[in-house]
Design a protein around this motif. Structure first.
Motif, PDB file in Angstrom:
ATOM      1  N   ILE A  23      53.766  19.315  31.923  1.00  0.00           N
ATOM      2  CA  ILE A  23      53.382  19.175  30.517  1.00  0.00           C
ATOM      3  C   ILE A  23      51.864  19.038  30.456  1.00  0.00           C
ATOM      4  N   LYS A  24      51.200  19.921  29.695  1.00  0.00           N
ATOM      5  CA  LYS A  24      49.746  19.879  29.553  1.00  0.00           C
ATOM      6  C   LYS A  24      49.377  19.342  28.172  1.00  0.00           C
ATOM      7  N   VAL A  25      48.497  18.352  28.138  1.00  0.00           N
ATOM      8  CA  VAL A  25      48.016  17.781  26.877  1.00  0.00           C
ATOM      9  C   VAL A  25      46.937  18.707  26.328  1.00  0.00           C
ATOM     10  N   THR A  26      47.144  19.225  25.098  1.00  0.00           N
ATOM     11  CA  THR A  26      46.194  20.165  24.508  1.00  0.00           C
ATOM     12  C   THR A  26      45.333  19.550  23.413  1.00  0.00           C
ATOM     13  N   ALA A  27      45.776  18.439  22.809  1.00  0.00           N
ATOM     14  CA  ALA A  27      44.986  17.784  21.757  1.00  0.00           C
ATOM     15  C   ALA A  27      45.475  16.358  21.549  1.00  0.00           C
ATOM     16  N   ILE A  28      44.532  15.493  21.203  1.00  0.00           N
ATOM     17  CA  ILE A  28      44.856  14.120  20.803  1.00  0.00           C
ATOM     18  C   ILE A  28      44.049  13.847  19.554  1.00  0.00           C
ATOM     19  N   GLY A  30      44.011  11.243  16.051  1.00  0.00           N
ATOM     20  CA  GLY A  30      44.585  10.131  15.293  1.00  0.00           C
ATOM     21  C   GLY A  30      45.725   9.483  16.039  1.00  0.00           C
ATOM     22  N   VAL A  31      46.954   9.674  15.552  1.00  0.00           N
ATOM     23  CA  VAL A  31      48.147   9.120  16.205  1.00  0.00           C
ATOM     24  C   VAL A  31      49.019  10.221  16.814  1.00  0.00           C
ATOM     25  N   ARG A  32      48.509  11.445  16.868  1.00  0.00           N
ATOM     26  CA  ARG A  32      49.297  12.599  17.335  1.00  0.00           C
ATOM     27  C   ARG A  32      48.782  13.115  18.679  1.00  0.00           C
ATOM     28  N   VAL A  33      49.759  13.483  19.533  1.00  0.00           N
ATOM     29  CA  VAL A  33      49.456  14.121  20.810  1.00  0.00           C
ATOM     30  C   VAL A  33      50.155  15.476  20.820  1.00  0.00           C
ATOM     31  N   GLU A  34      49.386  16.520  21.108  1.00  0.00           N
ATOM     32  CA  GLU A  34      49.955  17.865  21.187  1.00  0.00           C
ATOM     33  C   GLU A  34      49.989  18.292  22.646  1.00  0.00           C
ATOM     34  N   VAL A  63      57.319  25.708  25.462  1.00  0.00           N
ATOM     35  CA  VAL A  63      57.563  24.850  24.319  1.00  0.00           C
ATOM     36  C   VAL A  63      56.257  24.151  23.943  1.00  0.00           C
ATOM     37  N   THR A  64      56.050  23.955  22.652  1.00  0.00           N
ATOM     38  CA  THR A  64      54.928  23.180  22.132  1.00  0.00           C
ATOM     39  C   THR A  64      55.499  21.911  21.521  1.00  0.00           C
ATOM     40  N   LEU A  65      54.922  20.765  21.858  1.00  0.00           N
ATOM     41  CA  LEU A  65      55.361  19.472  21.333  1.00  0.00           C
ATOM     42  C   LEU A  65      54.211  18.829  20.579  1.00  0.00           C
ATOM     43  N   MET A  66      54.470  18.366  19.366  1.00  0.00           N
ATOM     44  CA  MET A  66      53.492  17.633  18.570  1.00  0.00           C
ATOM     45  C   MET A  66      54.137  16.304  18.202  1.00  0.00           C
ATOM     46  N   CYS A  67      53.773  15.252  18.919  1.00  0.00           N
ATOM     47  CA  CYS A  67      54.459  13.970  18.783  1.00  0.00           C
ATOM     48  C   CYS A  67      53.506  12.895  18.289  1.00  0.00           C
ATOM     49  N   ASP A  68      53.964  12.110  17.322  1.00  0.00           N
ATOM     50  CA  ASP A  68      53.186  10.998  16.787  1.00  0.00           C
ATOM     51  C   ASP A  68      53.543   9.711  17.523  1.00  0.00           C
ATOM     52  N   GLU A  85      50.666   4.604  22.688  1.00  0.00           N
ATOM     53  CA  GLU A  85      49.357   4.193  22.170  1.00  0.00           C
ATOM     54  C   GLU A  85      48.417   5.391  22.144  1.00  0.00           C
ATOM     55  N   VAL A  86      47.580   5.450  21.118  1.00  0.00           N
ATOM     56  CA  VAL A  86      46.518   6.447  21.055  1.00  0.00           C
ATOM     57  C   VAL A  86      45.233   5.699  20.749  1.00  0.00           C
ATOM     58  N   HIS A  87      44.239   5.903  21.604  1.00  0.00           N
ATOM     59  CA  HIS A  87      42.948   5.234  21.415  1.00  0.00           C
ATOM     60  C   HIS A  87      41.854   6.250  21.713  1.00  0.00           C
TER      61      HIS A  87
END
Length: 99
Positions: A23-28, A30-34, A63-68, A85-87
């Motif tokens: 799984i590769k993180v493409t964006a972070i 606010g409270v969302r991780v893509e 698959v693309t995942l956009m999770c809050d 957590e998102v910081h």
């Protein structure tokens, strides 16, 4: 259970039984991780976070995942994925077997 801190561009390897490749993180934001991941099977199911998948007729797609931040999502009925957590530009993911 596994908790891991990730930033944009980081890659998280999960067990093959979850039906996903790394799984590769493409964006972070606010409270969302893509995130994006390849599929190791011919289909994917996502419950609890936004996502879409594209699967070729020979399997393999992705698959693309956009999770809050908040409640855990269930991927392929086998994996639980929670944004704990998102910081700034770092997020903590909790990955464990579903159930």
């Amino acid at each position: 259970m596994c908790e891991i801190k990730v930033g944009v561009g980081d890659v998280v390897t999960v067990p093959k039984t979850y039906g996903l490749g790394p799984i590769k993180v493409t964006a972070i934001t606010g409270v969302r991780v893509e995130m994006v991941a390849s599929l190791t099977g011919s289909d994917a199911s996502i419950s609890g976070c936004s996502g879409g998948s594209a699967v070729s007729s020979g399997g393999g797609g992705g698959v693309t995942l956009m999770c809050d931040k908040g409640p855990a999502a269930t991927i392929n009925d086998t994996m639980s994925l929670q944004i704990v957590e998102v910081h700034d530009k770092v997020a903590t993911l909790r990955i464990k077997p579903a159930g």
